[in-house]
Design a protein around this motif. Structure first.
Motif, mmCIF file in Angstrom:
data_model
loop_
_atom_site.group_PDB
_atom_site.id
_atom_site.type_symbol
_atom_site.label_atom_id
_atom_site.label_comp_id
_atom_site.label_asym_id
_atom_site.label_seq_id
_atom_site.Cartn_x
_atom_site.Cartn_y
_atom_site.Cartn_z
ATOM 1 N N LEU A 58 9.951 -12.022 6.020
ATOM 2 C CA LEU A 58 8.537 -11.751 6.315
ATOM 3 C C LEU A 58 7.698 -11.710 5.040
ATOM 4 O O LEU A 58 6.628 -12.319 4.951
ATOM 5 C CB LEU A 58 8.402 -10.416 7.061
ATOM 6 C CG LEU A 58 8.496 -10.460 8.584
ATOM 7 C CD1 LEU A 58 8.476 -9.047 9.138
ATOM 8 C CD2 LEU A 58 7.323 -11.270 9.159
ATOM 9 N N ALA A 59 8.211 -10.981 4.036
ATOM 10 C CA ALA A 59 7.476 -10.835 2.776
ATOM 11 C C ALA A 59 7.407 -12.166 2.036
ATOM 12 O O ALA A 59 6.383 -12.500 1.429
ATOM 13 C CB ALA A 59 8.145 -9.778 1.904
ATOM 14 N N ARG A 62 4.671 -14.233 3.576
ATOM 15 C CA ARG A 62 3.361 -13.728 3.145
ATOM 16 C C ARG A 62 3.044 -14.175 1.715
ATOM 17 O O ARG A 62 1.940 -14.594 1.397
ATOM 18 C CB ARG A 62 3.366 -12.185 3.188
ATOM 19 C CG ARG A 62 2.735 -11.592 4.434
ATOM 20 C CD ARG A 62 2.774 -10.065 4.462
ATOM 21 N NE ARG A 62 2.488 -9.424 3.203
ATOM 22 C CZ ARG A 62 3.312 -8.593 2.572
ATOM 23 N NH1 ARG A 62 4.499 -8.310 3.081
ATOM 24 N NH2 ARG A 62 2.970 -8.039 1.422
ATOM 25 N N PHE A 63 4.047 -14.084 0.863
ATOM 26 C CA PHE A 63 3.885 -14.438 -0.546
ATOM 27 C C PHE A 63 3.577 -15.934 -0.696
ATOM 28 O O PHE A 63 2.674 -16.325 -1.442
ATOM 29 C CB PHE A 63 5.166 -14.071 -1.311
ATOM 30 C CG PHE A 63 5.097 -14.322 -2.790
ATOM 31 C CD1 PHE A 63 4.135 -13.711 -3.583
ATOM 32 C CD2 PHE A 63 6.013 -15.161 -3.411
ATOM 33 C CE1 PHE A 63 4.077 -13.929 -4.954
ATOM 34 C CE2 PHE A 63 5.968 -15.382 -4.781
ATOM 35 C CZ PHE A 63 5.001 -14.773 -5.553
ATOM 36 N N LYS A 64 4.306 -16.780 0.038
ATOM 37 C CA LYS A 64 4.086 -18.234 -0.038
ATOM 38 C C LYS A 64 2.682 -18.597 0.443
ATOM 39 O O LYS A 64 1.990 -19.418 -0.164
ATOM 40 C CB LYS A 64 5.135 -18.980 0.792
ATOM 41 C CG LYS A 64 6.461 -19.159 0.062
ATOM 42 C CD LYS A 64 7.406 -20.015 0.885
ATOM 43 C CE LYS A 64 8.670 -20.326 0.095
ATOM 44 N NZ LYS A 64 9.647 -21.076 0.884
ATOM 45 N N ASN A 65 2.263 -17.985 1.545
ATOM 46 C CA ASN A 65 0.915 -18.244 2.074
ATOM 47 C C ASN A 65 -0.152 -17.824 1.069
ATOM 48 O O ASN A 65 -1.160 -18.510 0.883
ATOM 49 C CB ASN A 65 0.698 -17.504 3.404
ATOM 50 C CG ASN A 65 1.518 -18.113 4.527
ATOM 51 O OD1 ASN A 65 1.941 -19.268 4.431
ATOM 52 N ND2 ASN A 65 1.770 -17.346 5.582
ATOM 53 N N VAL A 80 7.477 -2.604 -2.626
ATOM 54 C CA VAL A 80 8.858 -2.806 -3.074
ATOM 55 C C VAL A 80 9.882 -2.190 -2.120
ATOM 56 O O VAL A 80 10.949 -2.752 -1.874
ATOM 57 C CB VAL A 80 9.037 -2.261 -4.520
ATOM 58 C CG1 VAL A 80 10.501 -2.327 -4.951
ATOM 59 C CG2 VAL A 80 8.180 -3.065 -5.485
ATOM 60 N N GLU A 81 9.534 -1.045 -1.547
ATOM 61 C CA GLU A 81 10.498 -0.359 -0.678
ATOM 62 C C GLU A 81 10.724 -1.088 0.647
ATOM 63 O O GLU A 81 11.792 -1.003 1.240
ATOM 64 C CB GLU A 81 10.036 1.085 -0.414
ATOM 65 C CG GLU A 81 10.244 1.967 -1.648
ATOM 66 C CD GLU A 81 9.467 3.276 -1.583
ATOM 67 O OE1 GLU A 81 9.073 3.653 -0.475
ATOM 68 O OE2 GLU A 81 9.267 3.884 -2.640
ATOM 69 N N GLU A 82 9.700 -1.825 1.116
ATOM 70 C CA GLU A 82 9.824 -2.475 2.430
ATOM 71 C C GLU A 82 9.988 -3.993 2.358
ATOM 72 O O GLU A 82 10.524 -4.606 3.279
ATOM 73 C CB GLU A 82 8.583 -2.155 3.280
ATOM 74 C CG GLU A 82 8.524 -0.688 3.686
ATOM 75 C CD GLU A 82 7.287 -0.384 4.529
ATOM 76 O OE1 GLU A 82 6.616 -1.339 4.981
ATOM 77 O OE2 GLU A 82 6.998 0.810 4.735
#
Length: 298
Positions: A58-59, A62-65, A80-82
């Protein structure tokens, strides 16, 4: 995360390199292996393997988008925790990583570089394990012979002498074995301290001169150059940055003779007969015309 682009060198020296005073830096050979670190674990010096924490699916999406729309990865907000896949409790972030509110800050690729201790029971790191002996607290190290710059030396070095150093693990089962060490039947791995091979006759920092040096000079038959700057900064150039191939058939590392000097005379070492330390102790004080010629007849 794979990078959908090539990194190429430009004709000019970067601001980062100029700020770090690259012209007074020490140029060294970039060795093709996997990065390791020696620090304390369970009260004794231990070898640690490189393990980057990576974002979950998921992250990562989001980062690529975000990158597609914004370009600058530094503006992305990480939780960082999730956002990251779990790692073992003994994992530690690399020292150079920025911290924010007590959490490590991911790099421009969305990774958190770090380390995990190499334990004998972990089969994933069996090649790392093969170059250390925790009972005797020693490591198998390849470096330049202290009295002869034209000679390489393999020796058993106390792990305590390597504390807080980073090293490169090379060998049969690492990165496609560009140096042709050992064989499938008799694998051979060694540690090389970072910065161990200083480059003596480097040309000026001009694109064409570096290209000519890599293509036409015997000393240029290496994966790349790492400049060790006075402020601790490392500046790297890889053959690929200049559009050149790697691996190559005849590497500079394989052009030098190598001697085995295990320095084991002081103690009675009872090695397991299957381990690398045992086999190197059997060829102690022998000299070979190149690394490729060392065959451990197990």
């Amino acid at each position: 995360m794979s990078q959908p682009f090539k990194v190429l060198a430009t004709e000019t020296v970067s601001h980062k390199a100029l700020d770090a005073d690259i012209y007074s830096a020490i140029p060294t050979e970039k060795v093709d292996g996997t990065c390791c670190y020696v620090t304390t674990y369970k009260g004794q010096p231990y070898l640690w393997a490189r393990l980057d924490r990576k974002p979950n699916k998921l992250a990562e999406k989001r980062f690529k988008n975000f990158l597609h729309s914004k370009q600058n990865s530094k503006e992305f907000f990480w939780n960082v925790e999730e956002d990251f896949k779990p790692v073992a409790e003994c994992w530690i972030p690399a020292k150079e990583i920025e911290q924010l509110n007590g959490n490590p800050v991911p790099d421009e690729n969305g990774h958190i570089p770090g380390w995990i201790p190499v334990e004998r029971s972990n089969k994933q790191y069996c090649w790392h394990s093969s170059v250390v002996n925790y009972d005797f607290e020693i490591a198998l190290v390849l470096k330049q012979h202290p009295d002869d710059p034209g000679l390489l030396e393999i020796s058993a070095v106390p792990l305590s002498d390597l504390l807080e150093q980073t090293l490169e693990l090379i060998g049969t089962n690492i990165n496609g074995n560009p140096y042709g060490l050992g064989s499938k039947k008799h694998p051979l791995h060694l540690l090389i301290p970072h910065g161990a091979f200083q480059i003596r006759n480097l040309p000026t920092l001009k694109y064409k001169d570096l290209l000519s040096w890599f293509e036409g000079c015997r000393e240029g038959k290496i994966e790349g150059i790492v400049w060790h700057c006075n402020d601790g900064c490392l500046i790297k150039v890889h053959r690929h940055h200049l559009g050149l191939c790697w691996p190559i058939p005849d590497t500079y590392l394989n052009s030098k003779p190598v001697t085995v000097n295990m320095n084991l005379d002081k103690h009675d070492y009872a090695f397991d007969t299957k381990c690398l330390f045992y086999h190197f102790s059997k060829i102690d004080h022998q000299k070979f015309s190149r690394l490729k010629d060392i065959i451990l007849d197990v």
